[in-house]
Design a protein around this motif. Structure first.
Motif, PDB file in Angstrom:
ATOM      1  N   ARG A 136      69.317 -24.550  51.726  1.00 31.80           N
ATOM      2  CA  ARG A 136      68.737 -23.216  51.892  1.00 31.80           C
ATOM      3  C   ARG A 136      69.868 -22.208  52.017  1.00 31.80           C
ATOM      4  NH1 ARG A 136      67.551 -19.203  54.972  1.00 31.80           N
ATOM      5  NH2 ARG A 136      65.554 -18.505  55.802  1.00 31.80           N
ATOM      6  N   THR A 137      69.925 -21.260  51.117  1.00 37.42           N
ATOM      7  CA  THR A 137      70.992 -20.260  51.130  1.00 37.42           C
ATOM      8  C   THR A 137      70.454 -18.936  51.660  1.00 37.42           C
ATOM      9  OG1 THR A 137      72.087 -21.298  49.237  1.00 37.42           O
ATOM     10  CG2 THR A 137      72.678 -19.024  49.729  1.00 37.42           C
ATOM     11  N   ILE A 138      71.214 -18.324  52.552  1.00 38.15           N
ATOM     12  CA  ILE A 138      70.825 -17.055  53.159  1.00 38.15           C
ATOM     13  C   ILE A 138      71.492 -15.909  52.408  1.00 38.15           C
ATOM     14  CG2 ILE A 138      70.796 -15.702  55.285  1.00 38.15           C
ATOM     15  CD1 ILE A 138      71.301 -18.402  56.759  1.00 38.15           C
ATOM     16  N   ARG A 139      70.697 -14.967  51.927  1.00 42.43           N
ATOM     17  CA  ARG A 139      71.232 -13.785  51.231  1.00 42.43           C
ATOM     18  C   ARG A 139      71.686 -12.758  52.277  1.00 42.43           C
ATOM     19  NH1 ARG A 139      67.946 -10.811  49.047  1.00 42.43           N
ATOM     20  NH2 ARG A 139      69.136  -9.933  47.301  1.00 42.43           N
ATOM     21  N   VAL A 140      72.944 -12.355  52.148  1.00 42.56           N
ATOM     22  CA  VAL A 140      73.568 -11.518  53.171  1.00 42.56           C
ATOM     23  C   VAL A 140      74.168 -10.255  52.548  1.00 42.56           C
ATOM     24  CG1 VAL A 140      75.370 -11.433  54.953  1.00 42.56           C
ATOM     25  CG2 VAL A 140      74.120 -13.572  54.534  1.00 42.56           C
ATOM     26  N   ALA A 141      74.052  -9.140  53.286  1.00 44.40           N
ATOM     27  CA  ALA A 141      74.757  -7.906  52.944  1.00 44.40           C
ATOM     28  C   ALA A 141      75.801  -7.641  54.019  1.00 44.40           C
ATOM     29  CB  ALA A 141      73.786  -6.733  52.872  1.00 44.40           C
ATOM     30  N   VAL A 142      76.950  -7.127  53.617  1.00 49.11           N
ATOM     31  CA  VAL A 142      78.018  -6.761  54.554  1.00 49.11           C
ATOM     32  C   VAL A 142      78.324  -5.287  54.363  1.00 49.11           C
ATOM     33  CG1 VAL A 142      80.403  -7.141  55.259  1.00 49.11           C
ATOM     34  CG2 VAL A 142      79.005  -9.086  54.532  1.00 49.11           C
ATOM     35  N   VAL A 143      78.228  -4.519  55.456  1.00 51.90           N
ATOM     36  CA  VAL A 143      78.403  -3.065  55.366  1.00 51.90           C
ATOM     37  C   VAL A 143      79.430  -2.593  56.380  1.00 51.90           C
ATOM     38  CG1 VAL A 143      77.214  -0.850  55.279  1.00 51.90           C
ATOM     39  CG2 VAL A 143      75.930  -2.950  54.847  1.00 51.90           C
ATOM     40  N   ASP A 144      80.501  -1.988  55.884  1.00 50.75           N
ATOM     41  CA  ASP A 144      81.550  -1.413  56.731  1.00 50.75           C
ATOM     42  C   ASP A 144      82.223  -0.320  55.913  1.00 50.75           C
ATOM     43  OD1 ASP A 144      83.300  -2.392  59.402  1.00 50.75           O
ATOM     44  OD2 ASP A 144      84.436  -1.217  57.938  1.00 50.75           O
ATOM     45  N   ASP A 145      82.716   0.731  56.583  1.00 54.58           N
ATOM     46  CA  ASP A 145      83.302   1.826  55.821  1.00 54.58           C
ATOM     47  C   ASP A 145      84.721   1.540  55.347  1.00 54.58           C
ATOM     48  OD1 ASP A 145      83.998   1.929  58.504  1.00 54.58           O
ATOM     49  OD2 ASP A 145      84.191   4.108  58.561  1.00 54.58           O
ATOM     50  N   PHE A 146      85.271   0.382  55.689  1.00 52.18           N
ATOM     51  CA  PHE A 146      86.588  -0.011  55.192  1.00 52.18           C
ATOM     52  C   PHE A 146      86.430  -1.098  54.131  1.00 52.18           C
ATOM     53  CE2 PHE A 146      87.711   1.840  59.286  1.00 52.18           C
ATOM     54  CZ  PHE A 146      88.825   2.604  58.947  1.00 52.18           C
ATOM     55  N   PRO A 147      86.721  -0.797  52.868  1.00 55.46           N
ATOM     56  CA  PRO A 147      86.566  -1.791  51.797  1.00 55.46           C
ATOM     57  C   PRO A 147      87.338  -3.072  52.048  1.00 55.46           C
ATOM     58  CG  PRO A 147      86.904   0.399  50.862  1.00 55.46           C
ATOM     59  CD  PRO A 147      87.142   0.524  52.335  1.00 55.46           C
ATOM     60  N   LEU A 148      88.539  -2.971  52.624  1.00 62.54           N
ATOM     61  CA  LEU A 148      89.334  -4.164  52.880  1.00 62.54           C
ATOM     62  C   LEU A 148      88.600  -5.120  53.807  1.00 62.54           C
ATOM     63  CD1 LEU A 148      92.101  -5.380  52.189  1.00 62.54           C
ATOM     64  CD2 LEU A 148      92.999  -4.340  54.278  1.00 62.54           C
ATOM     65  N   LEU A 149      87.881  -4.563  54.785  1.00 62.33           N
ATOM     66  CA  LEU A 149      87.149  -5.401  55.720  1.00 62.33           C
ATOM     67  C   LEU A 149      85.929  -6.037  55.055  1.00 62.33           C
ATOM     68  CD1 LEU A 149      86.612  -4.810  59.439  1.00 62.33           C
ATOM     69  CD2 LEU A 149      84.672  -5.553  58.073  1.00 62.33           C
ATOM     70  N   THR A 150      85.176  -5.261  54.286  1.00 62.69           N
ATOM     71  CA  THR A 150      83.997  -5.835  53.632  1.00 62.69           C
ATOM     72  C   THR A 150      84.415  -6.928  52.655  1.00 62.69           C
ATOM     73  OG1 THR A 150      84.044  -4.050  51.989  1.00 62.69           O
ATOM     74  CG2 THR A 150      82.523  -3.803  53.827  1.00 62.69           C
ATOM     75  N   ASP A 151      85.495  -6.701  51.914  1.00 64.85           N
ATOM     76  CA  ASP A 151      85.955  -7.711  50.963  1.00 64.85           C
ATOM     77  C   ASP A 151      86.401  -8.983  51.686  1.00 64.85           C
ATOM     78  OD1 ASP A 151      85.457  -5.882  48.985  1.00 64.85           O
ATOM     79  OD2 ASP A 151      87.564  -5.358  48.632  1.00 64.85           O
ATOM     80  N   GLY A 152      87.119  -8.794  52.806  1.00 65.69           N
ATOM     81  CA  GLY A 152      87.583  -9.948  53.562  1.00 65.69           C
ATOM     82  C   GLY A 152      86.441 -10.745  54.173  1.00 65.69           C
ATOM     83  N   LEU A 153      85.474 -10.033  54.743  1.00 65.89           N
ATOM     84  CA  LEU A 153      84.320 -10.712  55.322  1.00 65.89           C
ATOM     85  C   LEU A 153      83.520 -11.457  54.264  1.00 65.89           C
ATOM     86  CD1 LEU A 153      82.649  -8.462  58.063  1.00 65.89           C
ATOM     87  CD2 LEU A 153      83.658 -10.729  58.324  1.00 65.89           C
TER      88      LEU A 153
END
Length: 233
Positions: free
Chosen positions: A21-38
């Motif tokens: 079972r795969t969970i669909r996730v969104a990651v939201v942060d105003d720093f692109p480096l952080l969203t990409d890393g997460l």
């Protein structure tokens, strides 16, 4: 008041809980480096998570073709003057459970976020495993808090109600809480200084009516941090 928030210990191999079972996730942060890393960390094969959406603003999130996702990992402060409570309620109405992340985690802020409807709150000082625990719990409709936030649990349910501010009142108060002058707020809102003063005065009065005193700039900024209007720094 007895809390329903689980203070779960870390478990090895937590991805086994979601085998097949795969969970669909969104990651939201105003720093692109952080969203990409997460997104990279959460997409590790050890976890059954599929980060299908990364966004650096609220508008980017809600306009994305993959929105809504099953779980949204949302930064407390996106520097957009929209309260965290408004965002959490909108996400839940769209069918997405919410895990809030932030650089700071005072108990009152955590309690306010959870009272608004977020299922979990994870400080950015925690490791990836803690965030994965929060996401997998949220996908089950359950709450999870790191052990470091135990003090916040006692405050859940004791936070004062949020007053019913008009959109312009909230925006003016949020901008003013960030340290801008009345003249600067008026420029941002393309209106007059007198109008901004009226918005701020009415908003403060509505907060006072529910027991929250925002009469000083210091108390207003502190509240702005708690609401996610402004950053702690």
């Amino acid at each position: 008041m007895e809390s329903q928030v689980a203070m779960a210990p870390k478990e090895p191999g937590i991805h086994r809980q979601y085998r097949g079972r795969t969970i669909r996730v969104a990651v939201v942060d105003d720093f692109p480096l952080l969203t990409d890393g997460l997104a990279t960390h959460l997409s590790d094969d050890a976890y059954s998570l599929d980060v299908v959406l990364t966004a650096n603003s609220w508008s980017d999130l809600v306009s994305h073709p993959e929105f809504p996702t099953e779980v949204t990992v949302l930064d407390l402060n996106l520097n957009d003057s929209i309260s965290i409570g408004t965002k959490v309620q909108a996400l839940r109405a769209a069918g997405s459970e919410v895990v809030v992340i932030s650089r700071h985690a005072d108990p009152a802020t955590v309690a306010r976020v959870l009272s608004a409807g977020a299922l979990s709150y994870v400080p950015k000082s925690e490791d990836t495993e803690e965030l994965v625990l929060a996401i997998t719990a949220a996908a089950r409709g359950e709450s999870h808090l790191p052990g470091s936030l135990a003090d916040a649990v006692t405050l859940i349910g004791d936070t004062p109600p949020t007053p019913n501010l008009g959109r312009q009142e909230q925006r003016a108060l949020a901008l003013y809480s960030s340290g801008l002058s009345i003249r600067e707020v008026a420029g941002r809102m393309t209106t007059t200084e007198e109008t901004v003063k009226s918005y701020v005065k009415r908003a403060r009065r509505k907060y006072r009516d529910v027991g929250i005193d925002l009469g000083s700039r210091a108390s207003l900024r502190e509240h702005g941090v708690r609401e996610g209007w402004v950053d702690a720094d």
